[in-house]
Design an enzyme around this catalytic site. Structure first.
Site, PDB file in Angstrom:
ATOM      1  N   SER A 189       0.835  -1.201   0.000  1.00 55.09           N
ATOM      2  CA  SER A 189       0.000   0.000   0.000  1.00 55.09           C
ATOM      3  C   SER A 189       0.876   1.260   0.000  1.00 55.09           C
ATOM      4  O   SER A 189       1.665   1.464  -0.922  1.00 55.09           O
ATOM      5  CB  SER A 189      -0.952  -0.041   1.198  1.00 55.09           C
ATOM      6  OG  SER A 189      -1.962   0.924   1.076  1.00 55.09           O
ATOM      7  N   ASP A 343     -10.101  -3.475  -5.157  1.00 56.27           N
ATOM      8  CA  ASP A 343      -9.202  -2.530  -4.503  1.00 56.27           C
ATOM      9  C   ASP A 343      -9.143  -1.258  -5.334  1.00 56.27           C
ATOM     10  O   ASP A 343      -8.917  -1.316  -6.549  1.00 56.27           O
ATOM     11  CB  ASP A 343      -7.808  -3.160  -4.382  1.00 56.27           C
ATOM     12  CG  ASP A 343      -6.771  -2.268  -3.720  1.00 56.27           C
ATOM     13  OD1 ASP A 343      -7.142  -1.187  -3.230  1.00 56.27           O
ATOM     14  OD2 ASP A 343      -5.596  -2.662  -3.692  1.00 56.27           O
ATOM     15  N   HIS A 373      -8.008  -5.009  -0.833  1.00 55.47           N
ATOM     16  CA  HIS A 373      -6.871  -4.285  -0.290  1.00 55.47           C
ATOM     17  C   HIS A 373      -6.600  -4.703   1.165  1.00 55.47           C
ATOM     18  O   HIS A 373      -7.507  -4.777   1.979  1.00 55.47           O
ATOM     19  CB  HIS A 373      -7.133  -2.778  -0.336  1.00 55.47           C
ATOM     20  CG  HIS A 373      -5.916  -1.970  -0.032  1.00 55.47           C
ATOM     21  ND1 HIS A 373      -4.991  -1.638  -0.990  1.00 55.47           N
ATOM     22  CD2 HIS A 373      -5.438  -1.456   1.128  1.00 55.47           C
ATOM     23  CE1 HIS A 373      -4.013  -0.945  -0.443  1.00 55.47           C
ATOM     24  NE2 HIS A 373      -4.259  -0.824   0.851  1.00 55.47           N
TER      25      HIS A 373
END
Length: 403
Positions: A189, A343, A373
């Protein structure tokens, strides 16, 4: 008694309504995912209320996620774990106990959390680093970079880059018995963003004699100019990262001004100076047809003059690695890019993989059609997900072959 029973039934129904959220049928363990999503959503609502009442900043409330997940640096029979500092930056260091056959590999890991949350000591990240260290017989440096607020870009990048440069010194590599030809950066991320930015900067740093062997980017956030990609549209309300939260993360990272968040939410934040950069984030060119779907490309609308002066980070490749020119991408090491179908950041990773490939960089793009995610960090009870174990094993398999 009847009134109490009615109240109990109503409360149960309200709780079930709050917890339930429609999920794609291909997502495994939907009950666990719903509970995770509901817990994060509830914490978000409480954080919003606390901010509205002037009790705390929104991100201070969300940091409870990190706090409850923290574990002490505990060594085991396979790995020695310590909290220390490198180049003045806090890190959690994982040293394998198994005698090496030669020099060891090394992984510099940057945790996720939207540049605002997260900690190397969270259970999920501790377990990931521990497994990498043990299974690869590798030194792992998991970096606790500064968070926003109060620290905005480029503080996070500067911390991870400082640690990377420090670690790559000959004397430090020798101290830990690391092979200078087998070092990589990795992150998920926001950490994937930082890993990509570090790899780019290091490739052009004339003082950096040791270069990276590889980069592992797990559902990375890579650009902030276009927050209306097909993945942002398709997954605006999916777990665990809705579009509104990603917009908040980006705005907190780049500026303390609330005006930027409002502009980003409305899609009116791309400065006129961004025009030459837009082909680098043109999803109609870089995304595969399956990800483009039936969406029509319009491109971000250019906003008024002065935005670039107020928010220069919007155009900085250290904040948005996808904005880097092809000449810079050509110098990068082989990459593993993981994206998840459900995501908002799916298209960032997919476009970066395509641009790296076009620049001649060896790329493995693994796309998980049944994942969302954050899935990779859910590796242990009570937050264990089979899809998380599978995807982490895929990352590990690539590292074993390419590092």
């Amino acid at each position: 008694m009847g009134a109490r029973l009615l109240c109990l039934c109503l409360l149960t129904a309200l709780l079930a309504y709050y917890i339930y959220s429609p999920l794609p049928p291909e997502l495994a363990q939907p009950g666990t995912v719903m509970l995770l999503s509901a817990a994060i959503r509830a914490l978000g609502h409480l954080s919003e209320l606390g901010e509205l009442l002037g009790l705390m900043h929104y991100m201070e409330g969300l940091r409870l996620i990190s706090t409850v997940e923290l574990v002490a640096p505990t060594s085991d029979e396979n790995v020695t774990v310590t909290d220390t500092e490198l180049s003045g930056v806090p890190v959690r260091l994982f040293l394998p106990r198994r005698p090496p056959a030669g020099l060891r590999r090394a992984v510099l890991f940057f945790h996720g959390g939207g540049w605002c949350l997260g900690d190397a000591g969270m259970h999920g990240y501790d377990l990931m680093s521990r497994r990498i260290s043990n299974e690869l017989n590798a030194v792992v440096v998991s970096v606790n970079y500064r968070l926003a607020p109060p620290h905005r870009f480029p503080a996070q990048f500067e911390d991870v880059y400082s640690v990377t440069r420090f670690f790559l010194q000959d004397k430090v590599l020798s101290q830990y018995g690391v092979d200078p030809a087998r070092v990589c950066v990795a992150g998920d991320s926001a950490g994937g963003n930082l890993a990509a930015a570090v790899a780019q900067q290091l490739s052009e740093d004339p003082e950096a004699k040791t270069k990276l062997k590889a980069q592992v980017l797990i559902y990375p956030a890579l650009q902030a100019l276009d927050l209306d990609l097909p993945s942002y549209r398709d997954n605006a309300h999916k777990p665990l990262l809705p579009r509104a939260l990603m917009v908040r993360f980006w705005s907190e990272y780049l500026s303390a001004e609330p005006a930027l968040r409002a502009a980003m939410a409305a899609g009116r934040h791309a400065p006129p100076e961004a025009a030459p950069l837009l082909p680098r984030v043109n999803w109609s060119r870089w995304l595969p047809a399956a990800m483009r779907g039936a969406h029509a490309y319009e491109g971000p609308a250019l906003a008024g003059a002065g935005l670039a002066r107020r928010f220069p980070a919007l155009l900085d490749p250290r904040a948005s690695p996808l904005l880097a020119p092809e000449a810079r991408l050509r110098r990068l090491p082989p990459a593993f890019v993981l994206t998840c179908e459900h995501d908002v950041l799916r298209d960032d990773g997919a476009m970066y993989a395509a641009r790296l490939r076009a620049a001649g960089v060896p790329v493995t793009h693994h796309h998980a059609g049944d994942a969302f995610h954050g899935a990779v960090t859910f590796l242990a009870w009570p937050l264990e997900l089979a899809v998380g174990r599978r995807l982490f094993d895929t990352c590990m398999g690539w590292l074993k072959e390419n590092l």
